[in-house]
Scaffold this motif. Structure first.
Motif: not given
Length: 297
Positions: A189-214
């Motif tokens: 999750l930390a690596e995903a958050v770090t990668l997402g930041r480089r593309y303008g994705l806030a941590p809460n956006m990442i968590v919300d986007a994966v909700a319900g998925g694998f």
């Protein structure tokens, strides 16, 4: 409920205290002891009785629960000057250990208690203080079937999942597997958050986007909850510490304050080495936090 049973609880830390509170709330007669007496006060207000020592717990209680930070603390509680094994006479029939210790130490503790005619069950928990307060912990149990059966009605006061995995030590082996899954998920999750930041994705956006998925997990849900509530949950702290590290910042304020984390990581890695099992992800996680733990403050 077996009305004749009196329960003792030793170790009223962040997880032990709410577990003991739920035992009292479920109606079990409860005695408590803690090395820091002030931590007993909320339990006493909830109707528990204070014991003066572990020995008194053993003299007055049928089943004893422990939740301690280390094997050495457990040995002190058992064999110290006023330890459980110094009770005269002892009433205790069973000790249920909610601590996290290596399986070999669990078996050693069971052997020492058996010499005093006290049975032993290792029952480490997962779910943190939040799960303890809510009564939703997962308990991983090792011990003889009849001992687990005696402990189970009390365990149910703070657990939603109780799994008997085999003889003494099996619960601790499962806790190590549980921690490998937990720490591995936090590292990912930390690596995903770090990668997402480089593309303008806030941590809460990442968590919300994966909700319900694998990719959703209890770890991601707790991380998101903590972000929304803006509180300092352990999972959020660890994920953000790794995220900071991956972005070139080291949390020096955590130096010396990661003892419990390092204990659990060391236990899993030592067990893996003993059986020749590589744990590359957890080894990396351990290296990062071990570096932070020993920074000069």
């Amino acid at each position: 409920m077996t009305a004749a049973l009196r329960i003792g609880y030793i170790g009223l830390g962040d997880i032990g205290a709410p577990m003991a509170e739920r035992i009292a709330a479920a109606g079990w007669p409860l005695s408590v002891w803690n090395r820091t007496p002030e931590k007993m006060q909320p339990l006493l207000a909830a109707g528990a009785q204070a014991a003066s020592s572990p020995a008194e717990i053993a003299e007055t209680c049928d089943v004893i629960f422990t939740c301690l930070g280390s094997v050495s603390a457990m040995h002190d509680v058992m064999s110290g000057e006023c330890g459980l094994l110094r009770a005269s006479p002892s009433k205790a029939r069973l000790l249920v250990d909610n601590s996290t210790v290596p399986p070999a130490d669990a078996m050693n503790l069971a052997s020492q208690l058996a010499d005093a005619s006290i049975h032993y069950v290792d029952a480490p928990v997962s779910g943190g203080a939040i799960g303890a307060r809510a009564g939703t912990l997962a308990v991983m149990v090792g011990g003889d079937r009849q001992d687990v059966a005696l402990a189970k009605p009390v365990l149910q006061s703070f657990a939603s999942k109780i799994t008997h995995l085999g003889p003494v030590g099996s619960g601790q082996a499962m806790k190590a597997c549980n921690q490998v899954l937990n720490f591995g998920t936090m590292a990912a999750l930390a690596e995903a958050v770090t990668l997402g930041r480089r593309y303008g994705l806030a941590p809460n956006m990442i968590v919300d986007a994966v909700a319900g998925g694998f990719a959703e997990s209890n770890v991601s849900r707790e991380f998101g909850r903590s972000l929304d509530a803006d509180d300092a949950s352990p999972i959020r702290l660890l994920v953000e510490t790794l995220d900071d590290y991956y972005r070139g910042t080291v949390r020096k304020d955590l130096a010396g304050n990661l003892d419990i984390l390092m204990k659990d990581l060391a236990m899993a890695l030592d067990m893996a080495r003993t059986r020749g099992v590589p744990l590359p992800v957890i080894s990396h996680f351990d290296s990062v936090f071990r570096m932070i733990q020993h920074l000069e403050t």
